[in-house]
Design a protein around this motif. Structure first.
Motif: not given
Ligand SMILES: [Zn+2]
Length: 384
Positions: A356-384
């Motif tokens: 019965d492995e399970a994930v909260a669908t609200a957590d999935l939605a939040a993780l999308v936003r977290i990962y998007r922020r991380i990827a965008e900031a990582a690309l911006a950080t490395q660029a400078t």
């Protein structure tokens, strides 16, 4: 296609492809079918033979403009066997509950198809001008990892595509999404110990050579070792005796041999080879032998710019700052650290590897936003 799919749709599609380790085929077809329309070039290859293979691996890359940084997501599509007793079929994703309490059930929901779904949904919203994005996805993380991420890294070297930063999406959160990231992991090794003696009658010990006292003395010395006191980021290294085996069913025979096994989890004050040499020396001192197998060296991405990127993204979406931990077992970050700084962050790990492995669908939605922020900031950080 993926641009229009929600993270829940993507997670359900991946869970619906059975992929008990080692994984090949269908589940990779499914992921490629979502990444290709987003502009990713998918390099897929199969390695190895039974029983540890065949294993499929995929390196998917969408290049940004020349000179822009390269941020990689890493993970695995294989899952552990489901076992018995599930409420719903493990490879038939099912949502139960509603609102914030809604859970998506299925093998791999948290470890880690849900996380890969969040990565896919996150990159769908990042323009390619921002930089190079890639996915390092293996079908052999839950197994011996012989044909997995190591082979993927060889392929990436051949392609000349080495990331500047890498996020591994293992489920690192403990009590709620965002409370922990892993900036390192301890190394791991096992050592097989043996003492050969001469079998004989217990009433005539002078005609025999009992291996048991030698093994006991050896284990006592090993168990008494203080390997270190820990570091700022790691707990002390630790040796555990995991098996003692003489296999003697009689009461009147001195056995011919005695064996034992120890397992060591170690921090970055040690190397696997160094510890094997030390244990071997102690074994020989007591008339025995040792054979060590190192399954992973430790890694540490010292707190700094990259961990700050992750902490800021997590705090922005969840309101909490993740603890920077090095606890737990090994992960594929032990290999990827050879490329670039690597940190792990992902879903709640409470149900991983369980029925019965399970994930909260609200957590999935939040993780999308977290990962998007991380990827965008990582690309911006490395660029400078
Ligand atoms: Zn995992």
């Amino acid at each position: 296609m993926a641009g229009k799919m929600s993270v829940i749709d993507i997670a359900e599609a991946l869970i619906a492809c059975p992929s008990v380790t080692p994984a090949t085929g269908l589940v990779f077809d499914c992921l490629e079918g979502m990444l290709a329309p987003l502009g990713f070039t998918c390099h897929r290859f199969v390695e190895g033979e039974a029983p540890d293979g065949p294993v499929e691996n995929m390196f998917a890359i969408r290049k940004g403009p020349a000179g822009t940084p390269h941020f990689a997501f890493a993970g695995h599509l294989d899952v552990v066997p489901p076992g018995d007793g599930w409420t719903s079929a493990p490879f038939a994703p099912e949502r139960r509950g509603s609102g914030k309490a809604e859970l998506l059930y299925g093998r791999g929901a948290v470890d880690m198809k849900g996380s890969i779904a969040a990565m896919v949904a996150a990159v769908a919203d990042i323009p390619s001008e921002a930089g190079t994005l890639s996915f390092i996805i293996t079908g052999d993380e839950e197994g011996p990892a012989r044909y997995g991420t190591i082979a993927l890294m060889d392929r990436m070297r051949e392609l000349g595509e080495i990331p500047d930063l890498c996020l591994v999406g293992e489920p690192t959160s403990v009590n709620r999404l965002g409370d922990m990231m892993k900036i390192g992991r301890r190394g791991s090794l096992s050592v097989w110990l043996a003492v050969e003696g001469v079998q004989g009658h217990v009433a005539y010990p002078h005609l025999a050579d009992n291996p048991c006292p030698k093994l006991v003395a050896m284990l006592a010395e090993l168990d008494g070792l203080v390997l270190d006191e820990g570091t700022d980021w790691f707990q002390p290294s630790n040796l555990e005796i995991t098996d003692i085996d003489v296999g003697n069913p009689t009461t009147n025979i001195i056995p011919a041999a005695a064996r034992a096994r120890v397992s060591i989890r170690f921090n970055d004050l040690h190397t696997g080879d160094g510890l094997v040499a030390m244990v071997t020396q102690i074994a020989q001192k007591h008339g025995g032998t040792a054979r060590g197998i190192v399954s992973g060296e430790p890694f540490l991405t010292s707190p700094g710019a990259f961990s700050q990127v992750i902490a800021s993204a997590v705090e922005a979406e969840t309101g909490i700052v993740p603890e920077a931990s090095t606890s737990g077992g090994t992960s594929d970050a032990r290999f990827l650290k050879d490329f670039c700084p690597v940190i792990e962050f992902g879903l709640n790990n409470a149900t991983m590897h369980k029925r019965d492995e399970a994930v909260a669908t609200a957590d999935l939605a939040a993780l999308v936003r977290i990962y998007r922020r991380i990827a965008e900031a990582a690309l911006a950080t490395q660029a400078t």
